[in-house]
Design an enzyme around this catalytic site. Structure first.
Site, PDB file in Angstrom:
ATOM      1  CG  ASP A   1      57.307  28.590   5.214  1.00 28.66           C
ATOM      2  OD1 ASP A   1      57.383  28.298   6.425  1.00 28.66           O
ATOM      3  OD2 ASP A   1      58.307  28.803   4.493  1.00 28.66           O
ATOM      4  CB  ILE A   2      51.917  27.541   1.325  1.00 27.52           C
ATOM      5  CG1 ILE A   2      52.936  28.343   0.508  1.00 27.52           C
ATOM      6  CG2 ILE A   2      50.517  27.695   0.731  1.00 27.52           C
ATOM      7  CD1 ILE A   2      53.190  27.800  -0.869  1.00 27.52           C
TER       8      ILE A   2
ATOM      9  CB  ILE B   1      57.119  30.939   0.685  1.00 26.93           C
ATOM     10  CG1 ILE B   1      57.473  32.375   1.106  1.00 26.93           C
ATOM     11  CG2 ILE B   1      55.929  30.410   1.467  1.00 26.93           C
ATOM     12  CD1 ILE B   1      56.402  33.386   0.762  1.00 26.93           C
ATOM     13  CG  ASP B   2      58.769  25.358   3.270  1.00 24.71           C
ATOM     14  OD1 ASP B   2      57.684  25.681   3.803  1.00 24.71           O
ATOM     15  OD2 ASP B   2      59.761  25.018   3.937  1.00 24.71           O
ATOM     16  CB  SER B   3      54.531  22.822   0.534  1.00 27.76           C
ATOM     17  OG  SER B   3      55.386  21.891   1.160  1.00 27.76           O
TER      18      SER B   3
END
Length: 73
Positions: free
Chosen positions: A35-36, A31-33
């Protein structure tokens, strides 16, 4: 809240819920930034609360769940 996050990640990020543990880091699940940020924006809209995470050091699903719960109380 933790279960809500797991369900969100399974649905929106196409992750297997069985792979998500409370101590799972976002990085370990790919999960990348971006996605967050998208997840936080969706949760803010759904819960009707502002989640300012700028100064937070949140790296796991449980930490995020605890943070959101603290903002709801």
């Amino acid at each position: 809240m933790y279960e809500k996050l797991v369900n969100y990640a399974a649905r929106q990020l196409e992750l297997d819920p069985a792979d998500i543990k409370p101590e799972s880091t976002f990085e370990s699940l790919g999960i990348d930034s971006l996605d967050i940020v998208e997840m936080i924006m969706d949760l803010e809209s759904e819960l009707g609360v502002e989640l300012d995470m700028e100064d937070q050091k949140i790296t796991t699903f449980q930490e995020l769940a605890d943070f959101i719960e603290s903002k709801l109380n």
